[in-house]
Design a protein around this motif. Structure first.
Motif, mmCIF file in Angstrom:
data_model
loop_
_atom_site.group_PDB
_atom_site.id
_atom_site.type_symbol
_atom_site.label_atom_id
_atom_site.label_comp_id
_atom_site.label_asym_id
_atom_site.label_seq_id
_atom_site.Cartn_x
_atom_site.Cartn_y
_atom_site.Cartn_z
ATOM 1 N N GLY A 154 -2.479 -3.301 0.677
ATOM 2 C CA GLY A 154 -1.461 -3.123 1.408
ATOM 3 C C GLY A 154 -0.069 -3.408 0.655
ATOM 4 O O GLY A 154 1.175 -3.209 0.717
ATOM 5 N N ARG A 155 -0.353 -2.909 -1.120
ATOM 6 C CA ARG A 155 0.438 -3.540 -2.121
ATOM 7 C C ARG A 155 0.768 -1.452 -2.388
ATOM 8 O O ARG A 155 1.893 -1.813 -3.116
ATOM 9 N N LEU A 156 0.853 -0.180 -1.509
ATOM 10 C CA LEU A 156 0.260 0.690 -1.797
ATOM 11 C C LEU A 156 0.359 1.201 -0.254
ATOM 12 O O LEU A 156 -0.219 0.664 0.199
ATOM 13 N N TRP A 181 -7.833 1.386 3.866
ATOM 14 C CA TRP A 181 -7.493 1.724 4.267
ATOM 15 C C TRP A 181 -7.607 3.106 4.822
ATOM 16 O O TRP A 181 -8.785 4.096 4.276
ATOM 17 N N PRO A 182 -7.064 4.358 5.967
ATOM 18 C CA PRO A 182 -6.052 3.838 6.510
ATOM 19 C C PRO A 182 -6.123 2.738 7.993
ATOM 20 O O PRO A 182 -6.866 3.122 8.640
ATOM 21 N N GLU A 202 -8.082 2.269 -8.182
ATOM 22 C CA GLU A 202 -7.431 1.754 -8.474
ATOM 23 C C GLU A 202 -6.473 1.870 -6.776
ATOM 24 O O GLU A 202 -5.467 0.135 -6.251
ATOM 25 N N GLN A 203 -5.651 2.856 -7.104
ATOM 26 C CA GLN A 203 -5.361 3.139 -5.917
ATOM 27 C C GLN A 203 -5.480 3.064 -4.480
ATOM 28 O O GLN A 203 -5.232 2.344 -4.098
ATOM 29 N N LEU A 204 -6.899 3.024 -4.007
ATOM 30 C CA LEU A 204 -7.000 2.918 -2.759
ATOM 31 C C LEU A 204 -6.916 1.450 -2.775
ATOM 32 O O LEU A 204 -7.624 0.836 -1.896
ATOM 33 N N ASP A 205 -7.659 0.112 -3.900
ATOM 34 C CA ASP A 205 -7.792 -1.003 -3.777
ATOM 35 C C ASP A 205 -6.780 -1.487 -3.323
ATOM 36 O O ASP A 205 -6.538 -2.008 -2.912
#
Length: 248
Positions: A118-120, A31-32, A110-113
């Motif tokens: 695409g889960r976040l 991401w992005p 964890e947020q970046l993962d």
């Protein structure tokens, strides 16, 4: 960092009688996803792009984030780091989480993962993708963008509140000072009083830097970040006291 892909799934509407289910297209890369991942920016370019929003960002902080796998630029044959527009937006995300939400690196990772897989979802804030800001602004441009007249800008310069970096150019970083100075003058202040306030603020900033020196001596990006956070907190405390005294 391992890349997680979105699982394929059959959609009832996509599978008609005798038809094949259409899989959900998996995400690839980090991401992005919509931004360019072509390495085109040097460390100095990244600092120029990001420091107006995050003034405490330093080369050592970039190395620290790289060593922890949060923002991992490409390497040239000579070993120099080169960042992509996607890396810059990823960096902004990490710095926002630290500054605005005080999140530890493990949580940010964890947020970046989750963003990678695409889960976040997170909106992209980069407004000029791949375009570096102006190196210098003319006096006319600073006055226009800062909302002051050329005469006011000249008075601020004469008082030493702002200064040119080159004979006919200011760094873009002077704009917040010009905007704040214009608001102060519009509220009824004068340049002499503003200069007194600026000098007091600079003294407090120097004291904050001196107080943070022991944190920097520990070395490493974490120490640099801690020292920067300490300096920002000290200046914020000074500003809060000023607002309280004025309001009281």
């Amino acid at each position: 960092m391992p890349q997680a892909a979105r699982r394929t799934a059959a959609s009832p509407s996509a599978a008609g009688a005798g038809g094949d289910a259409r899989p959900v297209e998996p995400l690839s890369g980090t991401w992005p996803h919509a931004l360019s991942h072509e390495p085109m920016l040097r460390v100095s370019d990244v600092l120029q792009l990001v420091q107006p929003q995050f003034p405490t960002l330093t080369p050592s902080k970039l190395r620290f984030l790289d060593s922890h796998g949060l923002v991992t630029p490409e390497r040239t044959a000579s070993g120099y780091r080169q960042y992509s527009p996607a890396d810059v937006e990823r960096l902004r995300f990490v710095l926002r989480q630290q500054r605005d939400h005080y999140r530890p690196l493990t949580v940010i990772r964890e947020q970046l993962d989750a963003l990678d897989s695409g889960r976040l979802h997170e909106p992209v804030t980069l407004t000029e993708i791949g375009e570096a800001p102006d190196d210098y602004l003319t006096a006319t441009a600073v006055a226009e963008r800062g909302g002051v007249t050329p005469e006011v800008l000249g008075a601020l310069e004469e008082a030493g509140i702002v200064a040119r970096t080159v004979p006919d150019g200011f760094e873009p970083a002077v704009l917040p000072t010009v905007v704040a100075a214009g608001a102060y003058l519009d509220a009824g202040g004068d340049v002499r009083g503003l200069r007194t306030l600026v000098l007091a603020a600079r003294r407090e900033a120097d004291r904050a830097q001196a107080a943070a020196a022991p944190l920097r001596r520990k070395g490493g990006g974490e120490a640099e970040a801690a020292a920067g956070d300490f300096g920002e907190a000290a200046i914020a405390a000074f500003s809060a006291v000023v607002r309280h005294q004025v309001g009281g």
